[in-house]
Write an enzyme that holds these catalytic residues in place. Structure first.
Site, short mmCIF file in Angstrom:
data_model
loop_
_atom_site.label_atom_id
_atom_site.label_comp_id
_atom_site.label_asym_id
_atom_site.label_seq_id
_atom_site.Cartn_x
_atom_site.Cartn_y
_atom_site.Cartn_z
N HIS A 34 -9.27 1.33 5.25
CA HIS A 34 -8.36 1.51 5.83
C HIS A 34 -8.39 2.39 6.86
CE1 HIS A 34 -3.87 2.45 6.75
NE2 HIS A 34 -3.63 1.31 5.80
N GLU A 56 -5.30 -4.72 10.83
CA GLU A 56 -4.43 -3.68 10.98
C GLU A 56 -4.57 -2.88 12.43
OE1 GLU A 56 -2.32 -2.29 7.19
OE2 GLU A 56 -4.39 -1.18 7.40
N GLU A 91 -6.61 4.81 8.11
CA GLU A 91 -6.55 6.29 7.79
C GLU A 91 -7.82 6.80 7.23
OE1 GLU A 91 -1.68 5.24 7.14
OE2 GLU A 91 -2.76 5.75 5.56
N LYS A 118 0.16 4.52 -0.24
CA LYS A 118 -0.51 5.60 0.06
C LYS A 118 -0.04 6.80 -0.89
CE LYS A 118 -0.04 3.56 4.70
NZ LYS A 118 0.08 3.47 5.89
N SER A 145 3.50 -1.88 10.39
CA SER A 145 4.85 -1.78 10.40
C SER A 145 5.31 -2.98 10.21
CB SER A 145 5.34 -1.03 11.85
OG SER A 145 4.83 -0.03 12.08
N ASN A 200 0.77 -1.13 -0.04
CA ASN A 200 -0.03 0.01 -0.05
C ASN A 200 0.87 1.33 -0.13
OD1 ASN A 200 -2.07 1.93 0.39
ND2 ASN A 200 -2.37 1.41 2.46
N GLY A 218 2.34 2.70 10.73
CA GLY A 218 3.25 3.91 10.43
C GLY A 218 3.93 4.52 11.87
#
Length: 257
Positions: A100, A172, A102, A12, A218, A10, A178
């Site tokens: 996701h 996740e 985010e 991003k 991560s 991914n 991150g």
């Protein structure tokens, strides 16, 4: 049941279309035929790079799948700046990331919104990579399982899944994305098991047994072997490490390490 691992990068909001081409070319340079046999490999570039990567994959006959990071739930209309599922399908996108953390955090996407996107992806015969995961506060409060089960049930409400190949779920934990922190392999395996059990309750044991459940958060060369050694983990949704073709290649070669 033997489940072929799915390793997806991914990217991003990184890499313009020229940089994306270079990353794929360098990634392929580091891989051997046995790596493609051992795992299914996918890259998810920004929308602006999808056509370039599609052309590269087809022109060079690369054994890499194409994924998108998001889509709108409507097939078209007055939604300035959005990209629809049929647009992605025309680019031969195979996978679309839905929900996701985010997107949930920064753009306020609820389970209802994610559910509509999953339905749009399925309607156009692509496979959603449905993301679920708890925050650190929720985990410390002992709510991790309840949160993940709730997200799964909400995001899959009314979604007809008739084969395990029609869905991928990525667990996740939000606190690991991150941050450099990774859930322990044991914790990740346990939560991926929760995902599989919940999918079994929704769609039956056969689909649950064949479902690929990824871990994300991560993921890097230093922890991929331990993660992939766990029975409930069937691949990884890789963020930052997938931007480095050498690191991503090591992750893709996990079976040889």
């Amino acid at each position: 049941m033997e489940r072929r691992p799915l390793l997806a990068g991914n990217w991003k909001m990184n890499l313009d279309h020229l940089e994306a081409i270079q990353v794929v070319q360098q990634l392929v340079y580091h891989l051997e035929a046995e790596d493609y046999d051992a795992s299914e490999l996918v890259v998810c570039p920004a929308h602006t790079a999808l056509r370039s990567i599609q052309t590269l994959i087809e022109g060079d006959r690369l054994r890499i799948g194409l994924g998108a990071q998001d889509c709108h739930w409507e097939d078209g209309g007055a939604y300035t700046g959005e990209v629809s599922a049929p647009m992605l399908a025309k680019l031969k996108v195979a996978y679309v990331i839905c929900g996701h953390s985010e997107r949930r955090q920064h753009f306020g996407e609820s389970d209802e919104v994610v559910n509509r996107k999953v339905k749009a992806v399925r309607r156009h015969e692509m496979t959603p990579i449905l993301c679920v995961g708890e925050t650190l506060e929720q985990r410390e409060a002992g709510q991790a399982e309840d949160i993940v089960v709730g997200q799964l049930r909400g995001s899959l409400a009314g979604v007809g899944i008739t084969a395990s190949s029609e869905l991928v779920v990525a667990y996740e934990p939000v606190w690991a994305i991150g941050t450099g922190r990774t859930a322990s392999a044991a914790d990740a395996n346990e939560m991926c098991g929760v995902v599989r059990r919940t999918v079994g309750e929704l769609y039956g044991a056969e689909i649950a047994e064949g479902l690929r459940v990824q871990y994300g958060g991560s993921v890097k060369p230093g922890n991929i072997v331990e993660l992939m050694g766990r029975p409930e983990i069937d691949g990884a949704l890789v963020g930052g490490a997938s931007l480095d073709p050498e690191d991503f290649a090591v992750i893709c070669r996990h079976h040889r390490l």
